[in-house]
Design a protein around this motif. Sequence first.
Motif, short mmCIF file in Angstrom:
data_model
loop_
_atom_site.label_atom_id
_atom_site.label_comp_id
_atom_site.label_asym_id
_atom_site.label_seq_id
_atom_site.Cartn_x
_atom_site.Cartn_y
_atom_site.Cartn_z
N LYS A 33 0.75 -1.16 -0.03
CA LYS A 33 -0.04 0.00 -0.08
C LYS A 33 0.86 1.20 -0.02
O LYS A 33 0.63 2.20 -0.78
CB LYS A 33 -0.80 -0.07 1.23
N GLU A 34 1.99 1.20 0.78
CA GLU A 34 2.70 2.26 0.87
C GLU A 34 3.44 2.56 -0.55
O GLU A 34 3.51 3.64 -1.17
CB GLU A 34 3.94 2.09 2.23
N VAL A 35 3.82 1.57 -1.15
CA VAL A 35 4.35 1.49 -2.51
C VAL A 35 3.46 2.20 -3.32
O VAL A 35 3.59 3.17 -4.31
CB VAL A 35 5.08 0.17 -2.93
N LYS A 36 2.26 1.70 -3.47
CA LYS A 36 1.11 2.39 -4.32
C LYS A 36 0.59 3.77 -4.09
O LYS A 36 0.61 4.33 -4.93
CB LYS A 36 -0.07 1.30 -4.45
N ASP A 37 0.69 4.25 -2.79
CA ASP A 37 0.36 5.52 -2.42
C ASP A 37 1.78 6.30 -3.10
O ASP A 37 1.26 7.37 -3.19
CB ASP A 37 0.54 5.70 -0.79
N ARG A 38 2.85 5.92 -2.92
CA ARG A 38 3.89 6.65 -3.33
C ARG A 38 3.91 6.77 -4.93
O ARG A 38 4.28 7.88 -5.55
CB ARG A 38 5.22 6.13 -2.96
N ARG A 79 13.25 -9.88 -9.40
CA ARG A 79 12.40 -10.88 -8.47
C ARG A 79 13.38 -11.15 -7.21
O ARG A 79 14.37 -11.09 -7.21
CB ARG A 79 11.92 -12.15 -9.06
N GLN A 80 12.60 -11.45 -6.13
CA GLN A 80 13.43 -11.46 -4.91
C GLN A 80 12.28 -12.18 -3.90
O GLN A 80 11.11 -12.01 -3.97
CB GLN A 80 13.80 -10.18 -4.14
N SER A 81 12.56 -13.10 -3.01
CA SER A 81 11.96 -13.61 -2.03
C SER A 81 12.05 -12.93 -0.75
O SER A 81 13.00 -12.50 -0.56
CB SER A 81 12.02 -15.25 -2.12
N GLY A 82 11.05 -13.17 0.19
CA GLY A 82 10.89 -12.31 1.35
C GLY A 82 10.42 -11.24 1.67
O GLY A 82 9.91 -10.55 0.70
N VAL A 83 10.27 -10.69 2.80
CA VAL A 83 9.54 -9.26 3.14
C VAL A 83 10.79 -8.42 2.59
O VAL A 83 11.75 -8.23 3.20
CB VAL A 83 9.18 -9.25 4.46
N LEU A 84 10.31 -7.33 2.04
CA LEU A 84 11.20 -6.20 1.64
C LEU A 84 10.37 -4.94 1.90
O LEU A 84 9.18 -4.78 2.22
CB LEU A 84 11.31 -6.30 0.11
N GLN A 85 11.40 -4.11 2.27
CA GLN A 85 10.91 -2.67 2.78
C GLN A 85 10.37 -1.90 1.37
O GLN A 85 10.84 -2.21 0.38
CB GLN A 85 12.01 -1.88 3.24
N GLU A 90 10.17 0.15 -3.95
CA GLU A 90 9.77 1.74 -4.61
C GLU A 90 11.33 1.96 -5.76
O GLU A 90 11.14 2.04 -6.97
CB GLU A 90 9.89 2.67 -4.17
N GLN A 91 12.47 1.53 -5.23
CA GLN A 91 13.76 1.84 -6.03
C GLN A 91 13.64 0.89 -7.09
O GLN A 91 14.06 1.19 -8.27
CB GLN A 91 14.85 1.52 -5.26
N GLN A 92 13.40 -0.39 -6.99
CA GLN A 92 13.30 -1.57 -8.04
C GLN A 92 12.21 -1.08 -9.33
O GLN A 92 12.58 -0.90 -10.52
CB GLN A 92 13.06 -2.93 -7.61
N ILE A 93 11.19 -0.70 -8.76
CA ILE A 93 10.10 -0.28 -9.69
C ILE A 93 10.64 0.96 -10.43
O ILE A 93 10.50 1.06 -11.75
CB ILE A 93 8.73 -0.04 -9.04
#
Length: 99
Positions: A33-38, A79-85, A90-93
């Motif tokens: 949600k934070e990523v989408k909001d930004r 791609r990456q597995s696990g919980v990410l900040q 955002e940086q990858q996108i």
Amino acid sequence: MTFDEIIDHDKPVLVDFFAEWCGPCKLMPPILKEVKDRLGDDVRIVKIDVDKNQAIAERFQVRGVPTLIIFKNKTAVWRQSGVLQASVLEQQIQTHLNA
């Protein structure tokens, strides 16, 4: 709409492969949600339950959850597995927005 239609986009599509029984997966919704909001309309975010969509999970060799994959024009570009900040996602996108 099919999965291929969803990921056939010139803007990045972030797919969160998750499972209901997965503890770490439960941490992802507020991060997404934070990523989408930004990023707003610069990204499409899709959640795929691996138990309900086993064929898609197998096709992209998702072995663990959560697994996050960024697609652009039907191609997996990261791609990456696990919980990410959120900042990491955002940086990858952003990297793939103008690529």
